[in-house]
Design a protein around this motif. Structure first.
Motif, mmCIF file in Angstrom:
data_model
loop_
_atom_site.group_PDB
_atom_site.id
_atom_site.type_symbol
_atom_site.label_atom_id
_atom_site.label_comp_id
_atom_site.label_asym_id
_atom_site.label_seq_id
_atom_site.Cartn_x
_atom_site.Cartn_y
_atom_site.Cartn_z
ATOM 1 N N THR A 3 0.847 -1.200 0.000
ATOM 2 C CA THR A 3 0.000 0.000 0.000
ATOM 3 C C THR A 3 0.874 1.238 0.000
ATOM 4 N N ALA A 4 0.343 2.308 -0.518
ATOM 5 C CA ALA A 4 1.066 3.576 -0.489
ATOM 6 C C ALA A 4 0.124 4.614 0.070
ATOM 7 N N THR A 5 0.583 5.371 1.028
ATOM 8 C CA THR A 5 -0.270 6.407 1.604
ATOM 9 C C THR A 5 0.167 7.751 1.060
ATOM 10 N N SER A 6 -0.785 8.521 0.607
ATOM 11 C CA SER A 6 -0.418 9.809 0.029
ATOM 12 C C SER A 6 -1.309 10.901 0.580
ATOM 13 N N ILE A 7 -0.805 12.093 0.534
ATOM 14 C CA ILE A 7 -1.585 13.247 0.984
ATOM 15 C C ILE A 7 -2.170 13.894 -0.259
ATOM 16 N N VAL A 8 -3.473 14.064 -0.265
ATOM 17 C CA VAL A 8 -4.127 14.671 -1.422
ATOM 18 C C VAL A 8 -4.728 15.990 -0.985
ATOM 19 N N ARG A 9 -4.499 17.026 -1.780
ATOM 20 C CA ARG A 9 -4.985 18.353 -1.421
ATOM 21 C C ARG A 9 -6.370 18.563 -1.994
ATOM 22 N N SER A 10 -7.305 18.928 -1.162
ATOM 23 C CA SER A 10 -8.649 19.252 -1.626
ATOM 24 C C SER A 10 -8.727 20.756 -1.807
ATOM 25 N N LYS A 18 -6.153 12.171 3.929
ATOM 26 C CA LYS A 18 -5.227 11.049 3.821
ATOM 27 C C LYS A 18 -5.917 9.930 3.066
ATOM 28 N N VAL A 19 -5.324 9.469 1.996
ATOM 29 C CA VAL A 19 -5.952 8.436 1.168
ATOM 30 C C VAL A 19 -4.992 7.270 1.043
ATOM 31 N N THR A 20 -5.483 6.055 1.221
ATOM 32 C CA THR A 20 -4.614 4.894 1.080
ATOM 33 C C THR A 20 -4.857 4.232 -0.257
ATOM 34 N N VAL A 21 -3.810 4.032 -1.001
ATOM 35 C CA VAL A 21 -3.928 3.431 -2.331
ATOM 36 C C VAL A 21 -3.322 2.044 -2.279
ATOM 37 N N SER A 22 -4.079 1.044 -2.669
ATOM 38 C CA SER A 22 -3.576 -0.321 -2.644
ATOM 39 C C SER A 22 -3.428 -0.831 -4.060
ATOM 40 N N ALA A 119 -12.742 11.609 -7.549
ATOM 41 C CA ALA A 119 -12.154 10.270 -7.710
ATOM 42 C C ALA A 119 -10.709 10.389 -8.200
ATOM 43 N N VAL A 120 -10.450 11.365 -9.075
ATOM 44 C CA VAL A 120 -9.070 11.565 -9.556
ATOM 45 C C VAL A 120 -8.224 12.155 -8.419
ATOM 46 N N GLU A 121 -8.772 13.164 -7.758
ATOM 47 C CA GLU A 121 -8.005 13.826 -6.695
ATOM 48 C C GLU A 121 -7.625 12.870 -5.583
ATOM 49 N N LYS A 122 -8.490 11.896 -5.317
ATOM 50 C CA LYS A 122 -8.233 10.975 -4.203
ATOM 51 C C LYS A 122 -7.534 9.695 -4.666
ATOM 52 N N TRP A 123 -6.993 9.696 -5.858
ATOM 53 C CA TRP A 123 -6.207 8.585 -6.403
ATOM 54 C C TRP A 123 -7.022 7.303 -6.581
ATOM 55 N N LEU A 124 -8.325 7.408 -6.666
ATOM 56 C CA LEU A 124 -9.153 6.210 -6.870
ATOM 57 C C LEU A 124 -9.189 5.838 -8.336
ATOM 58 N N VAL A 125 -8.980 6.803 -9.190
ATOM 59 C CA VAL A 125 -8.883 6.579 -10.637
ATOM 60 C C VAL A 125 -7.706 7.409 -11.137
ATOM 61 N N ASP A 126 -7.322 7.145 -12.385
ATOM 62 C CA ASP A 126 -6.165 7.842 -12.946
ATOM 63 C C ASP A 126 -6.565 9.083 -13.735
ATOM 64 N N ARG A 258 -4.228 14.343 -12.399
ATOM 65 C CA ARG A 258 -3.644 15.054 -11.243
ATOM 66 C C ARG A 258 -2.432 15.887 -11.643
ATOM 67 N N GLU A 259 -1.685 15.404 -12.646
ATOM 68 C CA GLU A 259 -0.467 16.096 -13.065
ATOM 69 C C GLU A 259 -0.641 16.640 -14.487
ATOM 70 N N PRO A 260 -0.038 17.769 -14.783
ATOM 71 C CA PRO A 260 -0.116 18.257 -16.176
ATOM 72 C C PRO A 260 0.812 17.441 -17.066
ATOM 73 N N ILE A 261 0.605 17.506 -18.379
ATOM 74 C CA ILE A 261 1.564 16.874 -19.280
ATOM 75 C C ILE A 261 2.568 17.934 -19.728
ATOM 76 N N ILE A 262 3.718 17.472 -20.182
ATOM 77 C CA ILE A 262 4.720 18.425 -20.686
ATOM 78 C C ILE A 262 4.265 18.839 -22.079
ATOM 79 N N PRO A 263 4.019 20.139 -22.285
ATOM 80 C CA PRO A 263 3.513 20.554 -23.605
ATOM 81 C C PRO A 263 4.545 20.345 -24.707
ATOM 82 N N GLY A 264 4.056 19.916 -25.864
ATOM 83 C CA GLY A 264 4.962 19.661 -26.990
ATOM 84 C C GLY A 264 4.762 20.700 -28.078
ATOM 85 N N ILE A 265 5.531 20.593 -29.134
ATOM 86 C CA ILE A 265 5.336 21.490 -30.289
ATOM 87 C C ILE A 265 5.246 20.717 -31.606
ATOM 88 N N GLN A 266 5.432 19.378 -31.521
ATOM 89 C CA GLN A 266 5.389 18.569 -32.756
ATOM 90 C C GLN A 266 3.960 18.487 -33.302
#
Ligand SMILES: O=C(O)C(=O)C[C@]1(C(=O)O)C=C[C@@H](O)C=C1
Length: 367
Positions: A3-10, A18-22, A119-126, A258-266
């Motif tokens: 399991t991994a425990t992470s802190i998620v900001r609301s 505190k959300v536990t991800v298994s 659901a995304v913020e709490k790491w329940l989905v991607d 949860r995270e932005p992508i690195i913007p491209g130019i291609q």
């Protein structure tokens, strides 16, 4: 069990949860715990459907049930396939959009747009895939407001051709119908057709839920506007196909992470921002000029009320009041481009607030 425990900001409440991800637990059964209460005459009908869902007494229609906010703490990701939240039940267009964006994903139904964000913020989905605008019905304002209230990033867009069917129980003819259920956007997209047929309309949370309800209650006087896949899933007959007012009916969905992508130019990229301005003559003109000056094309502009201070007194003190607005703008450039960075630096000089919601590849599949 790892399991991994992470802190998620609301962001809404600026709280830390505190959300536990298994990564080993099987995916739990997700159940409906409530329906929204907005539509009064429909509340009783919905709660009877809720009751049926919980008793699971109709095996034709026993599918995963939508995730509600109250269940977000009890659900876990199994860490294998990409889990993608959408609003609605199985057979909703949003499910098809999630599968178009991520063909091998596990599409996770949520009862509300807000539940999908959470659901995304709490790491329940991607990811979450949520509708933002339709070529006939216009903007989905609720999702504009939620984009600001939450701190997710737009990492992509997906355009889906929406072809509505009028569906009913087997044996029911068009002339037996007096009303039709569907999502308000779907009803708006079929406005002319439904007026011609002379059916009264009732709004529900999504098109597939409308089909499910008609099937579950074996309704004889009520049909649904839904997809052909919803008709198949819930065992309904298609009375009419392509009933939307224009055959080119497209809904644009945003992909949130949860995270932005690195913007491209291609590839062609698009950037979505939200900002607010001081009141005054030509201020919006000046804001839009920062893009025009750099040959940056705008593809969308939407204004929404600035909710925490919706009215403001005019400077001239003559007693008049102004509404305060947030402006959501999509422009055709990547944040990796200097001209986009310069445009936003310029806008920041006079905007009272500015946030980049995401810089992401344009969906060119429907151009
Ligand atoms: O009701 C559904 O099936 C949805 O996925 C929602 C939704 C929307 O919110 O616009 C999605 C696509 C169509 O435009 C109609 C409804």
């Amino acid at each position: 069990m790892a399991t991994a425990t992470s802190i998620v900001r609301s962001p809404a409440a600026l709280l830390f949860a505190k959300v536990t991800v298994s990564d080993h637990k099987p995916t739990p059964t997700i159940q409906i715990s409530r329906f929204p209460s907005k539509r009064s005459c429909f509340t009783a009908l919905l709660s009877s459907l809720h009751h049926d869902n919980n008793n699971n007494n109709n095996n034709v229609i026993s599918h995963p049930k939508p995730l509600s906010s109250s269940q977000l703490f009890n659900s876990v990701s199994n860490g294998s396939r990409l889990r993608v939240a959408y609003q609605g039940v199985r057979g909703a267009y949003s499910e098809a959009a999630a599968e178009k964006a991520y063909p091998n994903c596990e599409a996770v139904p949520c009862d509300q747009f807000d539940s999908a964000f959470q659901a995304v913020e709490k790491w329940l989905v991607d990811r979450a895939v949520l509708p933002i605008e339709n070529s006939l019905g216009g903007s989905i304002h609720r999702n504009y407001d939620l984009l600001l209230r939450h701190s997710l990033h737009i990492v992509g867009e997906v355009k889906l051709a929406v072809q509505h069917c009028l569906v009913a129980n087997h044996g029911v003819q068009l002339e037996d119908l007096s009303r039709v259920l569907s999502h308000p956007q779907a009803l708006a997209q079929c406005e002319n057709t439904l007026t011609k047929i002379g059916l009264s309309r009732e709004a529900v949370d999504d098109t597939a839920l409308a089909a499910k309800h008609v099937a579950l209650h074996k309704l004889k006087d009520t049909g649904a506007v839904a997809s052909s896949s919803a008709a198949k899933i819930y065992g309904l007959n298609i009375l009419a196909q392509n009933i939307q007012d224009d055959c080119d009916n497209v809904t644009r969905f945003l992909i949130l992470a949860r995270e932005p992508i690195i913007p491209g130019i291609q590839n062609p990229f698009k950037t979505s921002i939200v900002f607010s301005l001081e009141e005054g003559p030509g201020v919006l003109f000046k804001a839009l000029a920062v893009f025009a000056l750099r040959q940056i094309n705008l593809t969308k502009i939407e204004s929404r009320p600035l909710r925490n201070q919706p009215l403001r007194a005019a400077d001239d003190n003559n007693g008049s009041k102004y509404f305060d607005y947030l402006f959501y703008v999509d422009f055709e450039a990547s944040m990796a481009e200097e001209r986009a960075q310069n445009a936003l630096r310029h806008l920041k000089e006079f905007a009272t607030f500015l946030r980049v919601l995401g810089s992401y590849p344009v969906d060119t599949t429907m151009m």
